[in-house]
Design a protein around this motif. Structure first.
Motif, PDB file in Angstrom:
ATOM      1  N   MET A 107       4.071  -2.919  12.375  1.00  0.00           N
ATOM      2  CA  MET A 107       3.339  -3.944  11.644  1.00  0.00           C
ATOM      3  C   MET A 107       4.192  -4.418  10.478  1.00  0.00           C
ATOM      4  N   THR A 108       3.787  -5.541   9.919  1.00  0.00           N
ATOM      5  CA  THR A 108       4.446  -6.080   8.736  1.00  0.00           C
ATOM      6  C   THR A 108       3.447  -6.083   7.592  1.00  0.00           C
ATOM      7  N   ALA A 109       3.879  -5.576   6.446  1.00  0.00           N
ATOM      8  CA  ALA A 109       3.032  -5.508   5.256  1.00  0.00           C
ATOM      9  C   ALA A 109       3.229  -6.762   4.407  1.00  0.00           C
ATOM     10  N   HIS A 110       2.112  -7.283   3.926  1.00  0.00           N
ATOM     11  CA  HIS A 110       2.120  -8.450   3.044  1.00  0.00           C
ATOM     12  C   HIS A 110       1.244  -8.131   1.837  1.00  0.00           C
ATOM     13  N   VAL A 111       1.864  -8.115   0.654  1.00  0.00           N
ATOM     14  CA  VAL A 111       1.105  -7.901  -0.576  1.00  0.00           C
ATOM     15  C   VAL A 111       0.385  -9.201  -0.893  1.00  0.00           C
ATOM     16  N   LEU A 112      -0.928  -9.125  -1.051  1.00  0.00           N
ATOM     17  CA  LEU A 112      -1.702 -10.329  -1.319  1.00  0.00           C
ATOM     18  C   LEU A 112      -1.340 -10.935  -2.667  1.00  0.00           C
ATOM     19  N   THR A 113      -1.313 -12.251  -2.692  1.00  0.00           N
ATOM     20  CA  THR A 113      -1.100 -12.967  -3.951  1.00  0.00           C
ATOM     21  C   THR A 113      -2.346 -12.765  -4.823  1.00  0.00           C
ATOM     22  N   PRO A 114      -2.273 -13.054  -6.102  1.00  0.00           N
ATOM     23  CA  PRO A 114      -3.470 -12.922  -6.942  1.00  0.00           C
ATOM     24  C   PRO A 114      -4.660 -13.730  -6.404  1.00  0.00           C
ATOM     25  N   HIS A 115      -4.410 -14.932  -5.899  1.00  0.00           N
ATOM     26  CA  HIS A 115      -5.494 -15.753  -5.345  1.00  0.00           C
ATOM     27  C   HIS A 115      -6.083 -15.106  -4.086  1.00  0.00           C
ATOM     28  N   GLU A 116      -5.214 -14.638  -3.183  1.00  0.00           N
ATOM     29  CA  GLU A 116      -5.688 -13.966  -1.964  1.00  0.00           C
ATOM     30  C   GLU A 116      -6.466 -12.709  -2.326  1.00  0.00           C
ATOM     31  N   ARG A 117      -5.969 -11.964  -3.307  1.00  0.00           N
ATOM     32  CA  ARG A 117      -6.629 -10.733  -3.745  1.00  0.00           C
ATOM     33  C   ARG A 117      -8.027 -11.038  -4.285  1.00  0.00           C
ATOM     34  N   ASP A 118      -8.125 -12.070  -5.112  1.00  0.00           N
ATOM     35  CA  ASP A 118      -9.427 -12.441  -5.679  1.00  0.00           C
ATOM     36  C   ASP A 118     -10.440 -12.755  -4.585  1.00  0.00           C
ATOM     37  N   ARG A 119     -10.000 -13.353  -3.502  1.00  0.00           N
ATOM     38  CA  ARG A 119     -10.909 -13.687  -2.394  1.00  0.00           C
ATOM     39  C   ARG A 119     -11.341 -12.437  -1.620  1.00  0.00           C
ATOM     40  N   LYS A 120     -10.461 -11.451  -1.501  1.00  0.00           N
ATOM     41  CA  LYS A 120     -10.751 -10.246  -0.706  1.00  0.00           C
ATOM     42  C   LYS A 120     -11.408  -9.120  -1.510  1.00  0.00           C
ATOM     43  N   TRP A 121     -11.210  -9.104  -2.832  1.00  0.00           N
ATOM     44  CA  TRP A 121     -11.693  -7.997  -3.659  1.00  0.00           C
ATOM     45  C   TRP A 121     -13.190  -7.730  -3.482  1.00  0.00           C
ATOM     46  N   THR A 138      -7.441   1.539 -15.033  1.00  0.00           N
ATOM     47  CA  THR A 138      -6.057   1.123 -15.245  1.00  0.00           C
ATOM     48  C   THR A 138      -5.977  -0.306 -15.744  1.00  0.00           C
ATOM     49  N   THR A 139      -4.871  -0.608 -16.426  1.00  0.00           N
ATOM     50  CA  THR A 139      -4.647  -1.983 -16.870  1.00  0.00           C
ATOM     51  C   THR A 139      -3.918  -2.798 -15.810  1.00  0.00           C
ATOM     52  N   ARG A 140      -3.294  -2.131 -14.837  1.00  0.00           N
ATOM     53  CA  ARG A 140      -2.602  -2.886 -13.784  1.00  0.00           C
ATOM     54  C   ARG A 140      -3.629  -3.436 -12.807  1.00  0.00           C
ATOM     55  N   GLN A 141      -3.306  -4.568 -12.203  1.00  0.00           N
ATOM     56  CA  GLN A 141      -4.180  -5.080 -11.160  1.00  0.00           C
ATOM     57  C   GLN A 141      -3.825  -4.332  -9.878  1.00  0.00           C
ATOM     58  N   ILE A 142      -4.792  -3.622  -9.316  1.00  0.00           N
ATOM     59  CA  ILE A 142      -4.535  -2.825  -8.123  1.00  0.00           C
ATOM     60  C   ILE A 142      -4.206  -3.761  -6.962  1.00  0.00           C
ATOM     61  N   PRO A 143      -3.034  -3.578  -6.353  1.00  0.00           N
ATOM     62  CA  PRO A 143      -2.630  -4.458  -5.260  1.00  0.00           C
ATOM     63  C   PRO A 143      -3.410  -4.199  -3.963  1.00  0.00           C
ATOM     64  N   LEU A 144      -3.584  -5.272  -3.216  1.00  0.00           N
ATOM     65  CA  LEU A 144      -4.131  -5.200  -1.861  1.00  0.00           C
ATOM     66  C   LEU A 144      -3.012  -5.582  -0.911  1.00  0.00           C
ATOM     67  N   VAL A 145      -2.936  -4.886   0.223  1.00  0.00           N
ATOM     68  CA  VAL A 145      -1.860  -5.108   1.183  1.00  0.00           C
ATOM     69  C   VAL A 145      -2.477  -5.355   2.558  1.00  0.00           C
ATOM     70  N   LEU A 146      -2.050  -6.422   3.196  1.00  0.00           N
ATOM     71  CA  LEU A 146      -2.473  -6.731   4.549  1.00  0.00           C
ATOM     72  C   LEU A 146      -1.398  -6.258   5.512  1.00  0.00           C
ATOM     73  N   LEU A 147      -1.806  -5.485   6.506  1.00  0.00           N
ATOM     74  CA  LEU A 147      -0.904  -5.021   7.555  1.00  0.00           C
ATOM     75  C   LEU A 147      -1.201  -5.836   8.811  1.00  0.00           C
ATOM     76  N   ASP A 148      -0.207  -6.596   9.267  1.00  0.00           N
ATOM     77  CA  ASP A 148      -0.359  -7.450  10.437  1.00  0.00           C
ATOM     78  C   ASP A 148       0.488  -6.942  11.580  1.00  0.00           C
ATOM     79  N   PRO A 149      -0.056  -6.963  12.804  1.00  0.00           N
ATOM     80  CA  PRO A 149       0.740  -6.550  13.965  1.00  0.00           C
ATOM     81  C   PRO A 149       1.863  -7.558  14.250  1.00  0.00           C
ATOM     82  N   HIS A 150       2.927  -7.070  14.833  1.00  0.00           N
ATOM     83  CA  HIS A 150       4.017  -7.962  15.254  1.00  0.00           C
ATOM     84  C   HIS A 150       3.550  -8.772  16.454  1.00  0.00           C
ATOM     85  N   GLY A 151       4.134  -9.937  16.596  1.00  0.00           N
ATOM     86  CA  GLY A 151       3.881 -10.726  17.796  1.00  0.00           C
ATOM     87  C   GLY A 151       2.913 -11.793  17.568  1.00  0.00           C
TER      88      GLY A 151
END
Length: 151
Positions: A107-121, A138-151
């Motif tokens: 799979m390929t990992a994609h870290v969500l942008t702040p806008h994408e994260r706001d929609r998924k949170w 925490t003061t950091r914004q916790i990242p969300l990561v999308l794992l997509d299959p190849h192909g």
């Protein structure tokens, strides 16, 4: 050793112990036990160590499953630093995933942008409200990561 460093070392040890125990439970039960945690499915994520190049495996919960893709949360329980697996996949987004003790797939990992994260949170919080508690720790914004299959 300063308290923050001591705390981080203790957290590292705890997280490694939980992962090893969870993997053994999955393997010993043939996947009959351990494929869900806190009402969410789990997956085994294999990243390549950014310093060593060696495979690193961690068991994670999956709050959102959509069309063969998996959304994971780099919370580390609300620590001020992101988990090692997150740094590894940022360095090399090509990962392997075994969802609920199934076959491993690339799979390929994609870290969500702040806008994408706001929609998924809100969906992440609906799956497990504890992520909101982690974010408050925490003061950091916790990242969300999308794992997509190849192909």
């Amino acid at each position: 050793m300063p308290n923050s460093r001591r705390s981080r070392v203790a957290t590292d040890l705890y997280l490694k112990t939980v992962t090893i125990t969870h993997r053994k439970l999955l393997d010993l039960s043939g996947g009959r036990v351990g494929t869900r945690f806190k009402k969410m499915p789990t997956l085994a994520l294999t990243t390549k160590g950014r310093r060593t190049g060696l495979p690193r495996i961690v068991i994670l919960t999956v709050p959102i499953v959509e069309n063969g893709s998996y959304l994971i949360v780099a919370s580390r329980g609300g620590d001020d630093i992101s988990p090692d697996w997150f740094h590894n996949l940022c360095a090399d987004p090509e990962v392997e995933v075994s969802f609920q003790h199934g076959a491993t797939q690339p799979m390929t990992a994609h870290v969500l942008t702040p806008h994408e994260r706001d929609r998924k949170w809100p969906q992440v919080l609906a799956a497990y409200p504890g992520y909101g508690t982690y974010q408050k720790r925490t003061t950091r914004q916790i990242p969300l990561v999308l794992l997509d299959p190849h192909g």
